[in-house]
Design an enzyme around this catalytic site. Structure first.
Site, short mmCIF file in Angstrom:
data_model
loop_
_atom_site.label_atom_id
_atom_site.label_comp_id
_atom_site.label_asym_id
_atom_site.label_seq_id
_atom_site.Cartn_x
_atom_site.Cartn_y
_atom_site.Cartn_z
CG ASP A 70 -1.72 1.21 1.41
OD1 ASP A 70 -2.33 1.63 0.42
OD2 ASP A 70 -1.72 1.77 2.51
CG ASP A 112 -1.03 1.77 7.19
OD1 ASP A 112 -1.58 1.75 6.07
OD2 ASP A 112 -0.68 2.82 7.76
CG ASP A 120 -4.16 -1.39 3.36
OD1 ASP A 120 -4.51 -1.16 2.19
OD2 ASP A 120 -3.42 -0.63 4.02
#
Length: 641
Positions: A330, A523, A527
């Protein structure tokens, strides 16, 4: 009764027989002779060996066999035959039964001690907790036991003191040593609004903080619980061991019977001699080392990871890591700092910021926080927004002063007018790796806010390390293509997948899995599906609870460099499991022919008691091999330009 107590009982009642064996060549016999041996061995069998016999019988009733089956059959055979031999005035070998039990228990005592040392490394963290806290109660600071601290309490921490529980600083500042929890050696600067972790040590300042998590909810308590679960988890490779053991025990018993028949029927040995060879085969083949190979390595590996600030949740992760081909990350909070800041306002800055702040007051998105922080810094008072509506992956809409207003990305601009100048400015800002937020009224864009979330200082090094390991790196983000490409180029990412809606991240991970196993690093709440879908989910420690729960590995330091360390540690732990299994198999394969008397002609034999001693040291060697994982080098550094 504990293993240690059983061992001491076996040793104490076996020693007189050992002394008797040593003195026998000098014509000195143990007082009472065979009857004394019978009484001593009976005590050993009834007390120290009873759990082996009970376990073997319980398995037999379920039509199964286990490691205890071999110990039980070997010792019971020697014991029962010796009783028969004593009655019929033949040679007895009571001492063989007693010594086998003693040596098997010796191996178990060693392995229990080493396993305790491995797991106690985490338990010791609990002992480091503060015993009391200075809490504000009724306007006064009072010291109370840690167990009485409740959520919402204001707690004072002085220099050198331990922080009682998890919370947020409300007054003052300091540096805090968080190494015991995160593995980070350097003290971390803390100020108002920063989170602090229970059991870490305040260095030089005095501050007040508000308790957010207490008792079993604190980070330290959760770490301990996670590591306990990991150490008791079942690695898939253990299934192979279980299947082998299921077949191995019956095969050994057949070999033992064949050994007896060959020696007694075909080679003319006495019943006692043939029985000694048969019992030695049973004892030397006990696959204790095989059963220890996986759990001991898993225990040491996860314990070491916890000290490094890397939590490996279960044994399955270790195996998956070995075949990972792609690491997907991410962007926000993983590659970047996760603290976006407003850098540019295009249009009437007062009007644009005021309108944006009005809409973003009800949003929890990181970009919304950046806008609100900017409005606060510029003393801009937002108007009230009504009929607020969040549009997933696009932005927000509301009614402000009777007009329809919107704030969002370019996906929100389907039927919205935007001038050529604004479009050109948007491209320019995006090429500078800035995220552009459009602000509009009545289907027309009136301005833009550029927000930048800079890459972490360590991201470039972390990605270079992953690439040096032969891994493909991919950025998966909801941000637009230009911004994502600019950041990817800065940190060295191989591939970018941008403009991804939160709900679609897992689908992209699934698509990437067609080319090999995938690790996903993230995080945020959005996600969590991707972390679950990936073969290996790696959650950053600063992330949301749901993301941390979804990850198979948790990085407590929130440092992308720890991804490579986690992969390296997992790989070394799994390789150590395979090494342990190899030597355990080799030991049994080499030991059985010797115990069966195959090399009798050259004087190489194993009595049951020596076979028991050898088996004990085999188990000890596997445990020692696992403990050496603590010394294994985890080197992931590479030179970067």
């Amino acid at each position: 009764m504990t293993i240690t107590k059983r061992f001491w009982i076996a040793l104490i009642f076996s020693l007189p027989m050992l002394v008797g064996m040593i003195l026998m060549p000098f014509g000195i016999m143990i007082p009472g002779g065979e009857w004394t041996q019978f009484i001593l061995t009976t005590i050993v069998m009834a007390v120290a060996a009873r759990p082996f016999l009970q376990s073997a019988w319980a398995s037999f009733k379920k039509h199964h066999s286990n490691m205890d089956t071999l110990v039980a059959i070997g010792t019971a055979t020697a014991y029962i035959y010796s009783i028969y031999a004593m009655i019929t005035h033949q040679s007895v070998f009571f001492e063989s039964a007693a010594f086998v039990v003693t040596f098997v228990l010796l191996g178990q005592v060693f392995e229990e001690r080493m396993r305790n040392n491995a797991s106690n490394a985490i338990e010791k963290l609990v002992d480091l907790q503060a015993k009391e806290a200075e809490v504000m109660r009724d306007g006064k600071l009072v010291k109370i036991p840690l167990a009485e601290v409740v959520q919402g309490d204001l707690i004072k921490v002085k220099p050198g003191q331990k922080i009682a529980v998890d919370g947020v600083i409300t007054e003052g500042s300091s540096t805090v040593d968080e190494s015991m929890v995160t593995g980070e050696s350097m003290p971390v600067t803390k100020k108002i609004g920063d989170k602090v972790i229970g059991s870490t040590i305040n260095s030089n300042g005095t501050f007040m903080f508000k308790a957010e998590k207490v008792g079993s909810d604190t980070m330290l308590s959760q770490i301990v619980e996670l590591v306990k679960k990991a150490q008791n988890s079942h690695a898939p490779i253990q299934n192979l061991t279980d299947k082998v053991s299921e077949v191995f025990v019956p095969v050994v018993l057949i070999l033992s019977i064949l050994t007896f028949l060959v020696w007694y029927v075909f080679l003319g040995a006495t019943i006692a001699q043939a029985l000694i060879f048969a019992v030695s085969v049973v004892v030397i083949a006990c696959p204790c080392a095989l059963g220890l190979a996986t759990p001991t390595a898993l225990m040491v590996g996860t314990g070491r990871g916890a000290k490094m600030g890397i939590l490996i949740k279960n044994g399955e992760v270790l195996e998956e890591v070995n075949d990972v081909k792609t690491v997907v990350m991410d962007k926000t909070g993983t590659i970047t700092n996760g603290k976006p800041e407003v850098t540019d306002i295009v249009g009437d800055s007062q009007q644009v910021l005021k309108l944006a702040a009005a809409l973003e007051e009800s949003s929890e998105h990181p970009l919304a926080t950046a806008i609100l922080d900017k409005a606060k810094a510029d003393n801009v008072q937002a108007d009230k927004a009504d009929s607020f509506q969040a549009i997933e992956g696009k932005g927000v809409e509301a009614i402000v002063n009777g007009q329809k207003a919107f704030v969002g990305n370019d996906k929100l601009l389907n039927d919205v007018k935007i001038s050529a100048d604004l479009e050109n400015k948007m491209v320019q800002l995006q090429n500078e790796a800035k995220t552009v937020v459009f602000v509009g009224l009545n289907q027309e864009v009136i301005g833009m806010i550029a927000i930048q979330d800079a890459p972490k200082a360590t991201s470039k090094e972390a990605i270079a390390t992953l690439k040096a390991r032969g891994l493909r790196t991919v950025m998966l983000t909801g941000d637009n293509e230009r911004v994502a490409q600019a950041i990817a180029q800065e940190v060295g990412i191989d591939e970018v997948i941008a403009d991804v809606l939160p709900g679609d991240k897992a689908d992209h991970v699934e698509e990437l899995q067609k080319n090999g196993k995938v690790a996903f690093v993230g995080d945020g709440i959005n996600d969590a599906p991707a972390l679950t879908m990936a073969d290996v989910g790696i959650a950053m420690g600063s992330g949301t609870d749901i993301a941390i729960e979804s990850g198979g590995i948790v990085l407590m330091k929130n440092d992308l460099r720890d991804v490579a360390k986690a992969l390296e540690l997992s790989k070394k732990t799994f390789n150590r499991i395979k090494l342990n299994l190899f030597w355990a198999f080799v030991y049994n394969v080499l030991g059985i022919p010797v115990a069966a008397g195959l090399f009798f002609a050259v004087g190489l034999t194993l009595s049951p008691e020596l076979a028991g001693l050898a088996m004990a040291f085999s188990s000890l060697s596997v445990v020692t091999s696992s403990v050496l994982l603590n010394k294994a080098k985890i080197d992931t550094k590479v030179k970067t330009a």
